[in-house]
Design a protein around this motif. Structure first.
Motif, mmCIF file in Angstrom:
data_model
loop_
_atom_site.group_PDB
_atom_site.id
_atom_site.type_symbol
_atom_site.label_atom_id
_atom_site.label_comp_id
_atom_site.label_asym_id
_atom_site.label_seq_id
_atom_site.Cartn_x
_atom_site.Cartn_y
_atom_site.Cartn_z
ATOM 1 N N ALA A 212 4.198 9.381 -1.195
ATOM 2 C CA ALA A 212 4.489 8.042 -1.695
ATOM 3 C C ALA A 212 3.917 6.971 -0.791
ATOM 4 N N ALA A 213 3.634 7.323 0.470
ATOM 5 C CA ALA A 213 3.089 6.311 1.380
ATOM 6 C C ALA A 213 1.574 6.327 1.402
ATOM 7 N N THR A 214 0.933 7.135 0.549
ATOM 8 C CA THR A 214 -0.523 7.203 0.537
ATOM 9 C C THR A 214 -1.043 6.636 -0.772
ATOM 10 N N GLN A 215 -2.344 6.736 -0.953
ATOM 11 C CA GLN A 215 -2.961 6.119 -2.115
ATOM 12 C C GLN A 215 -3.655 7.182 -2.946
ATOM 13 N N ARG B 97 -7.355 1.206 -10.333
ATOM 14 C CA ARG B 97 -6.216 1.138 -9.412
ATOM 15 C C ARG B 97 -5.412 2.414 -9.437
ATOM 16 N N SER B 98 -4.612 2.617 -8.374
ATOM 17 C CA SER B 98 -3.842 3.861 -8.286
ATOM 18 C C SER B 98 -2.831 3.995 -9.412
ATOM 19 N N GLU B 99 -2.217 2.868 -9.820
ATOM 20 C CA GLU B 99 -1.216 3.024 -10.886
ATOM 21 C C GLU B 99 -1.873 3.504 -12.164
ATOM 22 N N HIS C 164 -6.780 -0.954 -1.645
ATOM 23 C CA HIS C 164 -5.845 0.069 -1.191
ATOM 24 C C HIS C 164 -4.445 -0.131 -1.719
ATOM 25 N N GLN C 165 -4.271 -1.068 -2.621
ATOM 26 C CA GLN C 165 -2.914 -1.326 -3.100
ATOM 27 C C GLN C 165 -2.484 -0.281 -4.095
ATOM 28 N N THR C 166 -1.224 0.149 -3.984
ATOM 29 C CA THR C 166 -0.691 1.057 -4.993
ATOM 30 C C THR C 166 0.408 0.401 -5.807
ATOM 31 N N ILE C 167 0.971 -0.690 -5.302
ATOM 32 C CA ILE C 167 2.041 -1.379 -6.068
ATOM 33 C C ILE C 167 1.486 -2.712 -6.516
ATOM 34 N N GLU C 168 1.947 -3.197 -7.631
ATOM 35 C CA GLU C 168 1.544 -4.523 -8.068
ATOM 36 C C GLU C 168 2.486 -5.555 -7.482
ATOM 37 N N GLU D 261 10.532 1.957 -2.075
ATOM 38 C CA GLU D 261 11.705 2.769 -2.440
ATOM 39 C C GLU D 261 12.773 2.693 -1.365
ATOM 40 N N PRO E 291 -5.598 5.686 4.372
ATOM 41 C CA PRO E 291 -6.633 4.853 4.986
ATOM 42 C C PRO E 291 -6.633 4.815 6.522
ATOM 43 N N ARG F 245 0.811 -1.203 0.000
ATOM 44 C CA ARG F 245 0.000 0.000 0.000
ATOM 45 C C ARG F 245 0.849 1.259 0.000
ATOM 46 N N SER F 246 2.171 1.096 0.089
ATOM 47 C CA SER F 246 2.994 2.284 0.220
ATOM 48 C C SER F 246 4.180 2.207 -0.716
ATOM 49 N N GLN F 247 4.210 3.119 -1.663
ATOM 50 C CA GLN F 247 5.324 3.187 -2.610
ATOM 51 C C GLN F 247 6.618 3.498 -1.871
ATOM 52 N N HIS F 248 6.479 4.254 -0.790
ATOM 53 C CA HIS F 248 7.634 4.718 -0.031
ATOM 54 C C HIS F 248 8.415 3.554 0.564
ATOM 55 N N ARG G 134 4.853 12.681 3.089
ATOM 56 C CA ARG G 134 5.290 11.726 2.065
ATOM 57 C C ARG G 134 4.078 11.167 1.327
#
Lengths: 171, 347
Positions: B293-296, B209-211, A100-104, A70, B239, A64-67, B291
């Motif tokens: 990047a940690a959210t959606q 999806r977010s991407e 709630h997923q942002t990464i695959e 990284e 969330p 759920r977190s790109q951070h 940040r």
């Protein structure tokens, strides 16, 4: 003689790390385990000389977190290359809540495959799930530390590598 | 599943190379189909918008309305010559549902009528089926006079669909994977039930999806509306603490940022999209200490269209409609092929 083995958990989310470390320490085992937590690598240079040998490094990534991904990618550059012969493991958290997923998951699998290390999808929400993952990590630690006769970390990693790999390795 | 072997052209797109000595390509295809680790393509073509838009007045009906997106599997036995028959059947179906006591909406007391029509001008290639427009009108009694107004409208389309999949379908099937609905939820459910019963298809919700929202932000950053200047708005959701963060960017700045990243005229690559988003993230972090990047990412809104991750879409511009629809069609085809059970059904 008291045998001590060190496991290191690296990840951006401190709550997950604490919960998982607690679950690992609660498990029944015949050897002593020390769990060291870190938000990112490299570790601070002050305790360089007194730091013991690390037997297993586990990287925690949250879907759920790109951070978090990284941070892990940046930390991987500081790991000695010998660790990737079976002493590194990736944990992917948060795969259940698809909304709630942002990464695959595919991206994480590609990352794990490029470092020849296993990727374990995990859920850390409930105590039972945490103890299941803790048992699995302890088993990997046992092999990585050399406690299982006839099995080394390198043999284990080549045994559990799945037959279907991501496209980078296929062609 | 009806189709088991996608065409070779489709497979080559995913970077799998079939050498001459490959023993069993069939095995490889099915393994690829059932894996949980599938990913979307790394490059996408930019559609050309210098072609004139046909049928602009009919398409203008589609603009400025909030549409809910649904997925539809291929329709069996749908024929464009029987649209009148379908209109009558749907009207009868709604009437019987009302008699059964299913509540629709206060005010729709008198008979409602459904109308099916073809919506020309929305297909990109010869292989796409024509889009279909459905309207449900109800007569409401307002002050002694009987007034007819549109209660629910919806349309189904397929724009620039995956050639391999379209050709592999048997002749009786027509693929219109996107359903847009505007109106009360109960009417949408009824129309969905009728469509599922009549054409043996399956309608499900279509969360974005977010991407894919980041792809939309990158693709639409370059499009300008001549008349209306609209800020580019992005919304993020955290969330655990139920916090929504929204950021407004002036379109000129967004375009300047995108132009400095984007090089190739025809294609957008995933690295460019990621660079675009990470520049916005680092800018936000430098100024506000948060940040992103940690959210959606949940919502993207530009002069072209506005999309929400729950599957809500609003189109603003007739000219740039072919920047939006082919991408959504591609996502719909992905869903049909690779994740048929991950979405919740309409009823």
């Amino acid at each position: 003689m008291l045998l001590r083995f060190w496991m290191k958990l690296v990840g951006a989310d401190s709550l997950h790390l604490d919960q998982l470390a607690a679950a690992i320490l609660k498990e029944n085992r015949s050897f002593e385990v020390n769990v060291h937590l870190a938000k990112c690598l490299p570790l601070p240079a002050e305790n360089e000389h007194s730091r013991p040998r690390i037997d297993l490094i586990v990287f925690l990534m949250d879907l759920r977190s790109q951070h978090s991904v990284e941070t892990v990618k940046a930390s991987l550059a500081y790991v000695d290359v010998n660790y990737f012969l079976g002493k590194v493991c990736f944990l992917a958290v948060g795969g259940k809540a698809v909304k709630h997923q942002t990464i695959e998951m595919y991206t994480l699998k590609q990352l794990a495959d490029s470092y020849s290390s296993p990727l374990i999808p995990a859920e850390l929400e409930s105590t039972e799930r945490r103890s299941v993952i803790a048992q699995r990590l302890l088993q990997i630690l046992k092999v990585a530390a050399g406690l299982v006769p006839g099995m080394s970390a390198l043999v284990l990693s080549s045994l559990i590598r799945p037959s279907f790999k991501t496209e980078i390795e296929r062609c | 599943m009806e189709h088991l072997t996608p065409a070779k052209a489709g497979m080559a797109r995913f970077g799998v190379c079939f050498a001459n000595t490959d023993p069993s390509p069939v095995v490889l295809r099915t393994v690829k189909r059932h894996t949980a680790f599938h990913h979307t393509s790394a490059k996408r073509k930019i559609p050309r918008t210098d072609l004139p838009v046909e049928n602009a007045e009919q398409i203008a009906v589609l603009l400025q309305k909030q549409w809910r997106l649904y997925h539809v599997t291929p329709l069996y036995g749908f024929s464009y010559s029987m649209l009148k028959k379908y209109s009558n059947e749907l009207s009868v179906f709604i009437a019987t549902e009302k008699k059964k006591g299913v509540a629709i909406e206060v005010g729709i007391e008198l008979a409602s009528k459904a109308k099916f029509s073809m919506l020309a001008g929305l297909r990109a290639t010869e292989n796409d089926p024509e889009a279909v427009f459905i309207q449900i009108m109800a007569k409401t009694a307002v002050r002694q006079s009987v007034d007819e107004k549109v209660v629910w409208s919806g349309w189904m389309c397929c724009v620039d669909g995956d050639l391999g999949l379209l050709e592999s379908l048997p002749v009786e099937f027509i693929c219109l994977p996107l359903l847009f609905a505007n109106g009360p939820e109960t009417v949408t459910t009824m129309v969905g039930e009728w469509l599922q019963k009549t054409f043996d298809c399956y309608i499900s919700a279509f969360p974005i999806r977010s991407e894919n929202l980041t792809w939309m932000a990158a693709m639409w950053a370059n499009c300008f509306s001549d008349s209306v200047q609209r800020m580019m708005e992005l919304e993020w959701f955290v969330p655990p603490i139920q916090l929504t963060i929204s950021l407004s960017i002036h379109p000129e700045d967004a375009k300047a940022l995108w132009d400095s990243i984007h090089t190739n005229e025809d294609e957008i690559t995933i690295e460019e999209v990621e660079l675009f988003m990470s520049s916005l993230h680092s800018h936000f972090y430098r100024h506000f200490g948060v940040r992103l990047a940690a959210t959606q990412l949940v919502k993207v809104s530009t002069a072209v269209a506005s999309a929400h991750c729950d599957g809500k879409l609003k189109l603003f511009n007739c000219k740039h409609i072919d920047h939006v629809l082919p991408f959504l069609t591609e996502l719909a085809f992905h869903q049909i092929q690779y994740q048929p059970r991950l979405c919740s059904s309409i009823d």
